[in-house]
Design a protein around this motif. Structure first.
Motif, short mmCIF file in Angstrom:
data_model
loop_
_atom_site.label_atom_id
_atom_site.label_comp_id
_atom_site.label_asym_id
_atom_site.label_seq_id
_atom_site.Cartn_x
_atom_site.Cartn_y
_atom_site.Cartn_z
N ARG A 1 17.90 -10.82 11.82
CA ARG A 1 18.37 -11.55 10.64
C ARG A 1 17.29 -11.46 9.58
N ARG A 2 17.58 -10.78 8.48
CA ARG A 2 16.59 -10.59 7.43
C ARG A 2 16.24 -11.93 6.80
N SER A 3 14.94 -12.20 6.66
CA SER A 3 14.45 -13.45 6.09
C SER A 3 13.61 -13.22 4.84
N HIS A 4 13.51 -11.98 4.39
CA HIS A 4 12.68 -11.64 3.24
C HIS A 4 13.29 -12.24 1.97
N PRO A 5 12.48 -12.92 1.16
CA PRO A 5 13.04 -13.55 -0.05
C PRO A 5 13.37 -12.52 -1.13
N GLY A 6 14.42 -12.80 -1.89
CA GLY A 6 14.73 -12.02 -3.08
C GLY A 6 15.40 -10.69 -2.85
N VAL A 7 15.88 -10.42 -1.63
CA VAL A 7 16.57 -9.16 -1.33
C VAL A 7 17.88 -9.48 -0.63
N PRO A 8 18.84 -8.54 -0.59
CA PRO A 8 20.12 -8.84 0.05
C PRO A 8 19.96 -9.20 1.52
N HIS A 9 20.76 -10.15 1.95
CA HIS A 9 20.75 -10.57 3.34
C HIS A 9 21.29 -9.44 4.22
N ALA A 10 20.79 -9.35 5.45
CA ALA A 10 21.28 -8.34 6.39
C ALA A 10 21.16 -8.87 7.81
N ARG A 11 22.20 -8.60 8.61
CA ARG A 11 22.21 -9.01 10.01
C ARG A 11 22.58 -7.82 10.89
N PHE A 12 22.08 -7.86 12.12
CA PHE A 12 22.43 -6.85 13.11
C PHE A 12 22.38 -7.52 14.47
N ASP A 13 23.41 -7.24 15.29
CA ASP A 13 23.47 -7.81 16.63
C ASP A 13 24.20 -6.80 17.50
N ALA A 14 23.50 -6.21 18.46
CA ALA A 14 24.12 -5.19 19.31
C ALA A 14 23.52 -5.24 20.70
N THR A 15 24.35 -4.88 21.67
CA THR A 15 23.90 -4.66 23.04
C THR A 15 24.17 -3.21 23.39
N TYR A 16 23.16 -2.52 23.93
CA TYR A 16 23.32 -1.09 24.18
C TYR A 16 22.66 -0.72 25.49
N LEU B 1 0.80 -1.22 0.00
CA LEU B 1 0.00 0.00 0.00
C LEU B 1 0.83 1.28 0.00
N PHE B 2 2.02 1.24 0.62
CA PHE B 2 2.71 2.49 0.89
C PHE B 2 4.08 2.61 0.23
N ALA B 3 4.49 1.63 -0.54
CA ALA B 3 5.75 1.69 -1.27
C ALA B 3 6.97 1.83 -0.35
N LEU B 4 6.82 1.43 0.91
CA LEU B 4 7.94 1.53 1.84
C LEU B 4 8.84 0.29 1.72
N PRO B 5 10.16 0.47 1.89
CA PRO B 5 11.10 -0.66 1.74
C PRO B 5 11.14 -1.53 3.00
N TYR B 6 10.00 -2.11 3.34
CA TYR B 6 9.91 -3.01 4.48
C TYR B 6 10.33 -4.42 4.07
N TYR B 7 11.08 -5.10 4.96
CA TYR B 7 11.52 -6.47 4.74
C TYR B 7 11.27 -7.28 6.01
N ARG B 8 10.85 -8.52 5.82
CA ARG B 8 10.66 -9.39 6.97
C ARG B 8 12.00 -9.79 7.57
N ALA B 9 12.04 -9.89 8.88
CA ALA B 9 13.25 -10.29 9.58
C ALA B 9 12.88 -11.03 10.86
N GLU B 10 13.76 -11.93 11.26
CA GLU B 10 13.62 -12.59 12.55
C GLU B 10 14.39 -11.77 13.58
N MET B 11 13.70 -11.28 14.60
CA MET B 11 14.28 -10.36 15.56
C MET B 11 14.03 -10.81 16.98
#
Length: 236
Positions: free
Chosen positions: A135-150, A102-112
């Protein structure tokens, strides 16, 4: 707040990590009608992690909650200054599908996961360090990971008008590029910020969006919870 809020929610456990970058590097990535916004000659790329809590249409009794992780920059657009998102990773299948369709936003599914893990001298409750993993799980897009403690380390403050903190945090408009340029408006009280530390063990958001990893350590801020109202997304 907005006079007519379409969505209401609370943002909490906010982490802001800001890296200065050459404006020319950012300019190459922006769609037509957007230009780089700089502060004292620097553009910025920011990784922002937080939990969107109790997201609901105006008047609904119960809402959804899920974490979100985004990479963004700061722009001038046809409706004024704002944020441009390169990604919005979220742990919510339905919300991601609706936002993309609906909104053309670059949203991707991820396991968080967002937690306050206990340590030998801390119980792992409210006020303790926060671990945010994605950990990004969206199909067909570049993989992406993030892990931080703050965790926050300084006294609470509100950004002074004209300061770098205000430039990076006090933004109430965003732009998205689909088959046309869109813009959205949000509203909330000014952020309550704290200086913070972040142990970033993994972060491939830059590479996933076509950037080289910026040099140096980021400016790190922790954001206290804030109630947010969001308007419908419209053509810019």
């Amino acid at each position: 707040m907005l006079e007519r809020r379409w969505l209401e929610m609370t943002w909490r456990d906010g982490l802001f990590c800001h890296w200065p970058i050459d404006p020319a590097v950012v300019s190459e990535t922006l769609p037509d009608r957007l230009s780089v916004a700089a502060h004292e000659g620097d553009a910025y790329l920011s990784v922002v992690a937080f939990v969107m809590d109790d997201i609901r249409p105006r008047g609904a009794p119960v809402g959804l909650s899920f974490p979100e992780l985004n990479l963004r920059t700061y722009v001038e657009g046809p409706d004024g200054p704002g944020i441009y998102f390169y990604n919005l990773d979220a742990d919510d299948r339905i919300g991601v599908a609706v936002a993309r369709r609906l909104f053309a936003l670059p949203y991707y599914r991820a396991e968080m996961d967002v937690s306050r893990p206990p340590t030998a001298d801390r119980p792992g409750g409210a006020g303790d360090p926060i671990r945010f993993t994605s950990r990004r799980s969206h199909p067909g897009v570049p993989h992406a990971r993030f892990d931080a403690t703050y965790e926050p380390t300084g006294e609470a403050f509100a950004a002074e008008p004209g300061s770098l903190d205000a430039f990076l945090a006090e933004n109430y408009r965003f732009y998205a590029a689909g088959n046309r340029l869109y813009r959205g408006e949000i509203a909330h009280e000014p952020w309550t910020l704290r200086e913070a530390t972040a142990d970033i063990r993994a972060n491939t958001l830059f590479e996933a969006s076509g950037f080289e990893r910026p040099d140096g350590d980021p400016i790190v801020r922790y954001a206290e919870p804030v109630e947010v109202g969001a308007d419908r997304i419209r053509s810019a």
